[in-house]
Write a protein that holds these residues in place. Structure first.
Motif, PDB file in Angstrom:
ATOM      1  N   SER A  30       0.832  -1.208   0.000  1.00  7.86           N
ATOM      2  CA  SER A  30       0.000   0.000   0.000  1.00  7.86           C
ATOM      3  C   SER A  30       0.860   1.249   0.000  1.00  7.86           C
ATOM      4  O   SER A  30       0.428   2.313  -0.427  1.00  7.86           O
ATOM      5  CB  SER A  30      -0.924   0.003   1.213  1.00  7.86           C
ATOM      6  N   THR A  53       4.155   6.498  -2.656  1.00  6.11           N
ATOM      7  CA  THR A  53       2.789   6.286  -3.137  1.00  6.11           C
ATOM      8  C   THR A  53       1.828   6.031  -1.995  1.00  6.11           C
ATOM      9  O   THR A  53       1.145   5.015  -1.951  1.00  6.11           O
ATOM     10  CB  THR A  53       2.734   5.112  -4.126  1.00  6.11           C
ATOM     11  N   GLN A  73       1.432  10.817  -9.675  1.00  3.62           N
ATOM     12  CA  GLN A  73       0.936   9.451  -9.790  1.00  3.62           C
ATOM     13  C   GLN A  73      -0.560   9.464 -10.059  1.00  3.62           C
ATOM     14  O   GLN A  73      -1.271  10.368  -9.631  1.00  3.62           O
ATOM     15  CB  GLN A  73       1.236   8.674  -8.510  1.00  3.62           C
ATOM     16  N   ASN A  75      -3.193   6.684  -9.262  1.00  2.00           N
ATOM     17  CA  ASN A  75      -3.368   5.362  -8.669  1.00  2.00           C
ATOM     18  C   ASN A  75      -4.383   4.519  -9.432  1.00  2.00           C
ATOM     19  O   ASN A  75      -4.247   3.299  -9.514  1.00  2.00           O
ATOM     20  CB  ASN A  75      -3.783   5.504  -7.211  1.00  2.00           C
ATOM     21  N   ASN A  78      -2.477   3.046 -12.150  1.00  2.00           N
ATOM     22  CA  ASN A  78      -1.204   2.428 -11.752  1.00  2.00           C
ATOM     23  C   ASN A  78      -0.042   3.002 -12.546  1.00  2.00           C
ATOM     24  O   ASN A  78       0.838   2.275 -13.040  1.00  2.00           O
ATOM     25  CB  ASN A  78      -1.261   0.907 -11.956  1.00  2.00           C
TER      26      ASN A  78
END
Length: 126
Positions: A30, A53, A73, A75, A78
């Motif tokens: 995570s 992250t 980023q 998420n 990805n």
């Protein structure tokens, strides 16, 4: 196992911009560290930018790119991005993304990262 695939490299004139993308797949925790590194022949690999992250999204940048490059980023996709603005000829290099599951001590230290992509070439012409 973690796989990384870079895209977005190319040739651009000095002062221009490029955005690199790194698609990350596989088993990650995570909270991880994702970084962008660059290397030119005959020189050591250099850490360019890195991000943790988690919800905080801490970042670190090499002094040579601060104010010009931005790591981010997505998420949901990805994917980690490296937005490169005001490019200079000295930014010419092979750029690679790397992943380190969990937390590491030196975000810009290549030796801290376990997984690496194949790299994408960035060439900046004057």
């Amino acid at each position: 196992q973690v796989q990384l695939m870079e895209s977005g490299g190319g040739s651009v004139q000095a002062g221009g911009s490029l955005r690199l993308a790194c698609l990350v797949s596989g088993d990650m925790y995570s909270r991880n560290c994702l970084g962008w590194f660059r290397q030119v022949p005959g020189k050591e690999r250099e850490g360019v930018a890195a991000i943790v992250t988690d919800s905080g999204g801490s970042t670190d940048y090499a002094d040579s790119v601060k104010g010009r490059f931005t790591i981010s980023q997505d998420n949901a996709l990805n994917t980690v991005y490296l937005q490169m603005d005001s490019l200079k000829p000295e930014d010419t290099a092979m750029y690679s993304c790397a992943a380190a599951p969990g937390l590491i001590t030196r975000l810009l230290g290549p030796g801290e990262y376990q997984y690496w992509g194949q790299g994408t070439q960035v060439t900046v012409t004057s």
